[in-house]
Scaffold this motif. Structure first.
Motif, PDB file in Angstrom:
ATOM      1  N   PHE A 105      66.187  53.402  48.653  1.00 12.61           N
ATOM      2  CA  PHE A 105      67.201  53.039  49.660  1.00 12.61           C
ATOM      3  C   PHE A 105      67.120  51.577  50.085  1.00 12.61           C
ATOM      4  O   PHE A 105      67.827  51.170  50.995  1.00 12.61           O
ATOM      5  CB  PHE A 105      67.062  53.943  50.887  1.00 12.61           C
ATOM      6  CG  PHE A 105      67.463  55.371  50.618  1.00 12.61           C
ATOM      7  CD1 PHE A 105      68.803  55.732  50.579  1.00 12.61           C
ATOM      8  CD2 PHE A 105      66.506  56.345  50.369  1.00 12.61           C
ATOM      9  CE1 PHE A 105      69.182  57.044  50.322  1.00 12.61           C
ATOM     10  CE2 PHE A 105      66.873  57.660  50.110  1.00 12.61           C
ATOM     11  CZ  PHE A 105      68.217  58.014  50.074  1.00 12.61           C
ATOM     12  N   ALA A 106      66.219  50.802  49.470  1.00 10.16           N
ATOM     13  CA  ALA A 106      65.976  49.415  49.918  1.00 10.16           C
ATOM     14  C   ALA A 106      65.772  49.395  51.434  1.00 10.16           C
ATOM     15  O   ALA A 106      66.364  48.574  52.147  1.00 10.16           O
ATOM     16  CB  ALA A 106      67.123  48.495  49.494  1.00 10.16           C
ATOM     17  N   ALA A 107      64.952  50.345  51.903  1.00  8.76           N
ATOM     18  CA  ALA A 107      64.741  50.519  53.353  1.00  8.76           C
ATOM     19  C   ALA A 107      63.366  49.987  53.746  1.00  8.76           C
ATOM     20  O   ALA A 107      62.395  50.173  53.003  1.00  8.76           O
ATOM     21  CB  ALA A 107      64.823  52.001  53.710  1.00  8.76           C
ATOM     22  N   PRO A 108      63.254  49.346  54.912  1.00  9.37           N
ATOM     23  CA  PRO A 108      61.927  48.920  55.360  1.00  9.37           C
ATOM     24  C   PRO A 108      61.080  50.114  55.816  1.00  9.37           C
ATOM     25  O   PRO A 108      61.633  51.135  56.255  1.00  9.37           O
ATOM     26  CB  PRO A 108      62.241  48.003  56.548  1.00  9.37           C
ATOM     27  CG  PRO A 108      63.557  48.496  57.065  1.00  9.37           C
ATOM     28  CD  PRO A 108      64.319  49.002  55.869  1.00  9.37           C
ATOM     29  N   VAL A 109      59.776  49.967  55.695  1.00  5.66           N
ATOM     30  CA  VAL A 109      58.821  50.956  56.202  1.00  5.66           C
ATOM     31  C   VAL A 109      58.221  50.376  57.481  1.00  5.66           C
ATOM     32  O   VAL A 109      57.889  49.194  57.526  1.00  5.66           O
ATOM     33  CB  VAL A 109      57.722  51.229  55.159  1.00  5.66           C
ATOM     34  CG1 VAL A 109      56.639  52.142  55.728  1.00  5.66           C
ATOM     35  CG2 VAL A 109      58.326  51.840  53.899  1.00  5.66           C
ATOM     36  N   LEU A 110      58.119  51.202  58.520  1.00  3.03           N
ATOM     37  CA  LEU A 110      57.536  50.769  59.794  1.00  3.03           C
ATOM     38  C   LEU A 110      56.240  51.539  60.023  1.00  3.03           C
ATOM     39  O   LEU A 110      56.215  52.775  59.925  1.00  3.03           O
ATOM     40  CB  LEU A 110      58.501  51.042  60.960  1.00  3.03           C
ATOM     41  CG  LEU A 110      59.656  50.059  61.173  1.00  3.03           C
ATOM     42  CD1 LEU A 110      60.639  50.055  60.012  1.00  3.03           C
ATOM     43  CD2 LEU A 110      60.387  50.381  62.470  1.00  3.03           C
ATOM     44  N   MET A 111      55.172  50.823  60.310  1.00  2.81           N
ATOM     45  CA  MET A 111      53.858  51.444  60.538  1.00  2.81           C
ATOM     46  C   MET A 111      53.090  50.593  61.531  1.00  2.81           C
ATOM     47  O   MET A 111      53.371  49.399  61.675  1.00  2.81           O
ATOM     48  CB  MET A 111      53.036  51.421  59.233  1.00  2.81           C
ATOM     49  CG  MET A 111      53.080  52.656  58.394  1.00  2.81           C
ATOM     50  SD  MET A 111      52.124  52.415  56.861  1.00  2.81           S
ATOM     51  CE  MET A 111      50.640  53.322  57.273  1.00  2.81           C
ATOM     52  N   THR A 112      52.081  51.168  62.162  1.00  2.00           N
ATOM     53  CA  THR A 112      51.194  50.339  62.984  1.00  2.00           C
ATOM     54  C   THR A 112      50.250  49.567  62.062  1.00  2.00           C
ATOM     55  O   THR A 112      49.974  49.981  60.928  1.00  2.00           O
ATOM     56  CB  THR A 112      50.346  51.182  63.946  1.00  2.00           C
ATOM     57  OG1 THR A 112      49.437  51.965  63.185  1.00  2.00           O
ATOM     58  CG2 THR A 112      51.211  52.070  64.843  1.00  2.00           C
ATOM     59  N   ARG A 113      49.734  48.471  62.576  1.00  2.00           N
ATOM     60  CA  ARG A 113      48.824  47.650  61.791  1.00  2.00           C
ATOM     61  C   ARG A 113      47.524  48.420  61.474  1.00  2.00           C
ATOM     62  O   ARG A 113      46.984  48.331  60.386  1.00  2.00           O
ATOM     63  CB  ARG A 113      48.493  46.365  62.560  1.00  2.00           C
ATOM     64  CG  ARG A 113      47.760  45.339  61.765  1.00  2.00           C
ATOM     65  CD  ARG A 113      47.601  44.063  62.564  1.00  2.00           C
ATOM     66  NE  ARG A 113      48.829  43.297  62.634  1.00  2.00           N
ATOM     67  CZ  ARG A 113      49.173  42.356  61.736  1.00  2.00           C
ATOM     68  NH1 ARG A 113      48.387  42.081  60.730  1.00  2.00           N
ATOM     69  NH2 ARG A 113      50.299  41.698  61.856  1.00  2.00           N
ATOM     70  N   GLY A 114      47.055  49.199  62.437  1.00  3.72           N
ATOM     71  CA  GLY A 114      45.818  49.965  62.227  1.00  3.72           C
ATOM     72  C   GLY A 114      45.956  50.961  61.085  1.00  3.72           C
ATOM     73  O   GLY A 114      45.034  51.136  60.273  1.00  3.72           O
ATOM     74  N   GLU A 115      47.103  51.626  60.997  1.00  4.02           N
ATOM     75  CA  GLU A 115      47.311  52.594  59.913  1.00  4.02           C
ATOM     76  C   GLU A 115      47.460  51.887  58.564  1.00  4.02           C
ATOM     77  O   GLU A 115      46.939  52.348  57.550  1.00  4.02           O
ATOM     78  CB  GLU A 115      48.543  53.460  60.201  1.00  4.02           C
ATOM     79  CG  GLU A 115      48.399  54.352  61.416  1.00  4.02           C
ATOM     80  CD  GLU A 115      47.224  55.324  61.327  1.00  4.02           C
ATOM     81  OE1 GLU A 115      46.949  55.850  60.230  1.00  4.02           O
ATOM     82  OE2 GLU A 115      46.569  55.534  62.369  1.00  4.02           O
ATOM     83  N   TRP A 116      48.162  50.761  58.563  1.00  3.88           N
ATOM     84  CA  TRP A 116      48.345  50.032  57.305  1.00  3.88           C
ATOM     85  C   TRP A 116      47.013  49.458  56.817  1.00  3.88           C
ATOM     86  O   TRP A 116      46.692  49.513  55.624  1.00  3.88           O
ATOM     87  CB  TRP A 116      49.389  48.937  57.476  1.00  3.88           C
ATOM     88  CG  TRP A 116      49.622  48.143  56.221  1.00  3.88           C
ATOM     89  CD1 TRP A 116      49.337  46.830  56.017  1.00  3.88           C
ATOM     90  CD2 TRP A 116      50.173  48.623  54.979  1.00  3.88           C
ATOM     91  NE1 TRP A 116      49.676  46.454  54.735  1.00  3.88           N
ATOM     92  CE2 TRP A 116      50.186  47.539  54.070  1.00  3.88           C
ATOM     93  CE3 TRP A 116      50.642  49.864  54.543  1.00  3.88           C
ATOM     94  CZ2 TRP A 116      50.661  47.660  52.757  1.00  3.88           C
ATOM     95  CZ3 TRP A 116      51.116  49.984  53.231  1.00  3.88           C
ATOM     96  CH2 TRP A 116      51.121  48.886  52.367  1.00  3.88           C
ATOM     97  N   ASP A 117      46.218  48.916  57.734  1.00  2.00           N
ATOM     98  CA  ASP A 117      44.919  48.361  57.346  1.00  2.00           C
ATOM     99  C   ASP A 117      44.045  49.422  56.691  1.00  2.00           C
ATOM    100  O   ASP A 117      43.383  49.172  55.683  1.00  2.00           O
ATOM    101  CB  ASP A 117      44.183  47.784  58.569  1.00  2.00           C
ATOM    102  CG  ASP A 117      44.771  46.457  59.016  1.00  2.00           C
ATOM    103  OD1 ASP A 117      45.636  45.907  58.289  1.00  2.00           O
ATOM    104  OD2 ASP A 117      44.383  45.967  60.099  1.00  2.00           O
TER     105      ASP A 117
END
Ligand SMILES: [Zn+2]
Length: 345
Positions: A105-117
């Motif tokens: 979908f060419a959609a952005p993903v939103l996450m907290t920095r702690g989860e992404w790290d």
């Protein structure tokens, strides 16, 4: 660990069929994805958002899940695109399909920095690193023999089941507001199950998408990982739950990642906190009787047979309870002959 609370109210008797949607509050749709392991299923949430959809969580990375998604694309999106993807936390049933959906979908993903790290930290570790970390960390806490080797020899299962990560997300944080179809959804942070778990709350009609932070029938696994070996995951979990309780009203409709949507948020949080207090008490009793390892505590905290996969989660949770007692000053820790022993202070 089962912790049934019979006083919760469930406004919906059953989940929608896989691939179909069910509206639980205005513009909030429930998608049900069966899972091929003990957890059985995951609930994802589709939020009507103007000319598209905001999606919360994505499902396990598998052909089976993608097959269900194809039915959703055909039957449940009204021909509109998913234009934003929120991932509550790093576990593979939540983030698993984020990359695939983001690309489609060419959609952005939103996450907290702690989860992404944590996602990237786990994902990049080699099989050998993961095995060595397991042996060192769980070995120090008293696990040995076949169970330890079985776990260590699995290597990096996280990357194996999720070879593709999503692109670098847009970061969200506690207190942020996402506007969805004109409505404000506030980000609340849960801890202990995952480092910076995002929950989403719509104030207008009191709807909470709780992810794994508040579940109606099971107590979420609390995990201590080897890179933060002294973390008090029990205190983090119960502390963040109490903050959510203080902020949200009792008549909130809770939309969890596993189980049925329910009313009774405050009671459920009290029951979860009470459960961990009981577990802490039980652990302290054992430490009063003599020096105890996290492994020694397993039959006290988990009164059932555990296979090697469950043993890994149970060890992590046992360590979490001992760390919590240590943080409270109730026990002290000593290392002897390559083992960590905890005794009443
Ligand atoms: Zn989880």
């Amino acid at each position: 660990m089962s912790a049934v609370n019979p006083t919760l109210q469930y406004p919906f008797d059953s989940a929608p069929p896989a691939g179909q949607r069910l509206e639980i509050a205005p513009g909030v749709y429930w998608l049900y994805f069966p899972l091929p392991f003990a957890l059985d299923h995951i609930n994802l949430w589709l939020l009507a958002d103007g000319d598209g959809w905001t999606l919360v969580d994505t499902g396990f990375s598998s052909a089976h899940t993608r097959g269900i998604w194809e039915t959703v694309f055909r039957d449940a999106l009204d021909g509109k695109p998913i234009h934003r993807i929120v991932v509550t936390h790093y576990h593979p049933d939540h983030i698993g399909q984020a990359g695939w959906l983001a690309e489609r979908f060419a959609a952005p993903v939103l996450m907290t920095r702690g989860e992404w790290d944590l996602t990237t930290r786990i994902h990049q570790a080699s099989d050998a690193q993961v095995g060595n970390d397991f042996r060192a960390f769980f070995g120090l806490h008293g696990l040995e023999g076949e169970d330890l080797e079985a776990m260590a020899n699995r290597g990096n299962t996280y990357r194996r089941i999720m070879p593709e990560l999503p692109p670098t997300p847009e970061f969200i944080a506690g207190g942020d507001t996402l506007t969805v179809d004109g409505d404000a959804w506030r980000i609340l942070i849960g801890r202990g199950h995952a480092p910076e778990h995002a929950c989403l709350y719509r104030e207008r009609d009191r709807v909470l998408i709780s992810g794994d932070q508040v579940l109606p029938k099971i107590s979420s696994n609390l995990s201590v990982r080897s890179h933060l070996p002294d973390e008090d995951a029990v205190g983090e979990f119960t502390g963040s739950l109490k903050a959510i309780k203080a902020e949200l009203p009792e008549d909130t409709l809770v939309a969890p990642a596993h189980g049925l949507p329910f009313h009774g948020l405050h009671q459920r949080i009290d029951a979860l906190c009470g459960h961990h207090e009981e577990q802490l008490d039980a652990a302290l009793q054992v430490c009063r009787a003599g020096p105890t390892t996290a492994f020694d505590l397993l039959p006290v905290l988990f009164r059932r047979e555990l296979d090697s996969h469950q043993t890994m989660f149970a060890m992590s949770e046992s360590i979490a309870h001992l760390n919590s007692l240590m943080a409270r000053g109730d026990v002290q820790r000593q290392q002897r002959q390559g083992r960590l022993y905890f005794s009443a202070a």
